[in-house]
Design an enzyme around this catalytic site. Structure first.
Site, PDB file in Angstrom:
ATOM      1  NE  ARG A 161      -8.723   9.778  22.060  1.00 19.76           N
ATOM      2  CZ  ARG A 161      -7.451   9.538  22.393  1.00 19.76           C
ATOM      3  NH1 ARG A 161      -6.882   8.365  22.174  1.00 19.76           N
ATOM      4  NH2 ARG A 161      -6.729  10.504  22.929  1.00 19.76           N
ATOM      5  N   GLY A 162      -7.232  11.581  18.914  1.00 19.66           N
ATOM      6  CA  GLY A 162      -5.924  12.166  19.173  1.00 19.66           C
ATOM      7  C   GLY A 162      -5.553  13.026  17.976  1.00 19.66           C
ATOM      8  CB  ALA A 163      -4.726  16.620  17.665  1.00 20.20           C
ATOM      9  NE  ARG A 178     -13.218  15.626  16.271  1.00 18.25           N
ATOM     10  CZ  ARG A 178     -13.033  14.481  16.932  1.00 18.25           C
ATOM     11  NH1 ARG A 178     -11.927  14.274  17.593  1.00 18.25           N
ATOM     12  NH2 ARG A 178     -13.980  13.560  16.948  1.00 18.25           N
ATOM     13  CD  GLN A 229     -11.551  10.077  24.226  1.00 16.56           C
ATOM     14  OE1 GLN A 229     -10.557  10.805  24.231  1.00 16.56           O
ATOM     15  NE2 GLN A 229     -12.503  10.180  23.334  1.00 16.56           N
ATOM     16  CG  ASP A 231      -7.659  18.131  20.456  1.00 18.80           C
ATOM     17  OD1 ASP A 231      -7.851  17.274  19.591  1.00 18.80           O
ATOM     18  OD2 ASP A 231      -7.649  17.873  21.676  1.00 18.80           O
ATOM     19  CG  ASN A 252      -6.491  18.927  25.918  1.00 17.44           C
ATOM     20  OD1 ASN A 252      -6.143  18.297  24.920  1.00 17.44           O
ATOM     21  ND2 ASN A 252      -6.401  18.421  27.135  1.00 17.44           N
ATOM     22  CE  LYS A 253     -11.426  14.494  24.420  1.00 17.25           C
ATOM     23  NZ  LYS A 253     -12.222  14.273  23.198  1.00 17.25           N
TER      24      LYS A 253
END
Length: 342
Positions: free
Chosen positions: A49-51, A86, A187, A228, A238-239
């Site tokens: 994970r993480g763009a 994604r 997370q 993201d 974003n999240k």
């Protein structure tokens, strides 16, 4: 391909290995990732994970498959399969576009390997630039709040927002870091708190609903988050929970910064309303599961709305900290989305 190691990715014995971020911090498992189907499964399960990291993992896998003899036509099909893994994170699309250009070459194997390794090296350099630029905005004695995970686990380098915070702490300017637990999959609690602990940075974990009280008590001097996707008008995906923090920060007059590489910019996306938002499984809200097992606290048939991301309007953002410099609200309001000099 030559051996390669980042916090969350490894190339060894010409195989791609990914650190299972679902199992952290209780277990540190490396998952062999031999094909696109496996990587897509890892992405959807948030093992990777993480763009930035998602884009890099896809690029490295394509380069390895090319080295192992996969034909151009099949590589092209595989690239398109990875492209939709994604939908919110634009880094994946940007990286794959560069890999697609390499694939079009007559010397595509060499070009794809070269391009994938270049993307990793670039990401490391981008992270260092973001950290250097952003840390100049941190005032001495700061207590900072961050959301989700934006450190070395999510990139090839020191991270984006967390890289800024780390640089500020190394400069003696950070007193404490408030870490939101962050839905879905906690997370912040599982990854950011662990990562800061490993780095020796003082931090305290809070529930997402506690930030307002801390701001009212003047316990937060600035909020730092990643992204993201950044739309052409400055809106940021974003999240989930990032938008709430921006609203709270605006009300309490707390600076709210977004740290991201230029690869997160999407000039083809006019505004936040055009950003696709991924919906995730209801079980992530009705209970919790991990290396420790599974717990269900809601009725199994409970209806759930579980978006993975939200969109923060540009007018709530104090600055966009990119590897190329800082973009100010005045620039965005003037329609000039170009960074100022560092």
């Amino acid at each position: 391909m030559q051996p390669l190691t980042t916090t969350s990715l490894q190339i060894r014995d010409n195989q791609l290995w990914i650190l299972d971020q679902q199992a952290l911090p209780q277990q540190k498992n490396w998952c062999l990732t031999p094909d696109a189907a496996t990587l897509i499964n890892h992405i959807k399960a948030l093992r990777v994970r993480g763009a930035p990291l998602i884009g890099l993992s896809a690029s490295l896998l394509l380069a390895l498959l090319a080295e192992k003899g996969m034909a151009q036509a099949e590589l092209s099909q595989t690239l398109e399969q990875l492209r939709i893994a994604r939908p919110t994170a634009v880094n994946l699309m940007n990286n794959l576009e560069r890999m697609n250009q390499a694939l079009a070459s007559t010397q595509y194997v060499h070009r794809m390997v070269e391009e994938a390794l270049r993307l990793v090296a670039e990401d490391r350099a981008l992270c260092e630039s973001i950290a250097r630029t952003g840390s100049a905005l941190i005032t001495p004695g700061s207590q900072l709040l961050t959301h989700c995970n934006t450190g070395g686990l999510a990139t090839a380098g020191v991270g984006t927002a967390l890289g800024v915070i780390l640089a500020g702490w190394q400069q003696g300017k950070v007193q404490n870091v408030w870490v939101d637990e962050t839905r879905p999959l906690l997370q912040g609690g599982r990854l950011t708190a662990w990562e800061l602990g490993e780095l020796g940075v003082p931090c305290q974990l809070i529930c997402d609903s506690m930030a307002a009280t801390l701001m009212a008590q003047k316990q937060i001097d600035a909020v730092w988050v990643g992204a993201d996707r950044i739309a052409a008008n400055g809106d940021v995906a974003n999240k989930i929970g990032t938008y709430s923090l921006a609203v709270l920060a605006h009300y309490h007059d707390v600076p709210f910064y977004v740290a991201a590489p230029h690869t997160t910019l999407d000039p083809a996306c006019p505004n936040g309303a055009a950003i696709p938002i991924e919906q995730r499984a209801a079980t992530e809200v009705t209970g919790v599961a991990g290396s420790f097992g599974a717990v269900q606290w809601a009725q199994p048939d409970t209806r759930v709305w579980n978006p993975a991301f939200d969109v923060t309007p540009a007018q709530l953002i104090s600055g966009w900290v990119l590897d190329s410099g800082v973009i100010t609200p005045d620039q965005v309001q003037a329609g000039i989305f170009q960074p100022s000099a560092e």
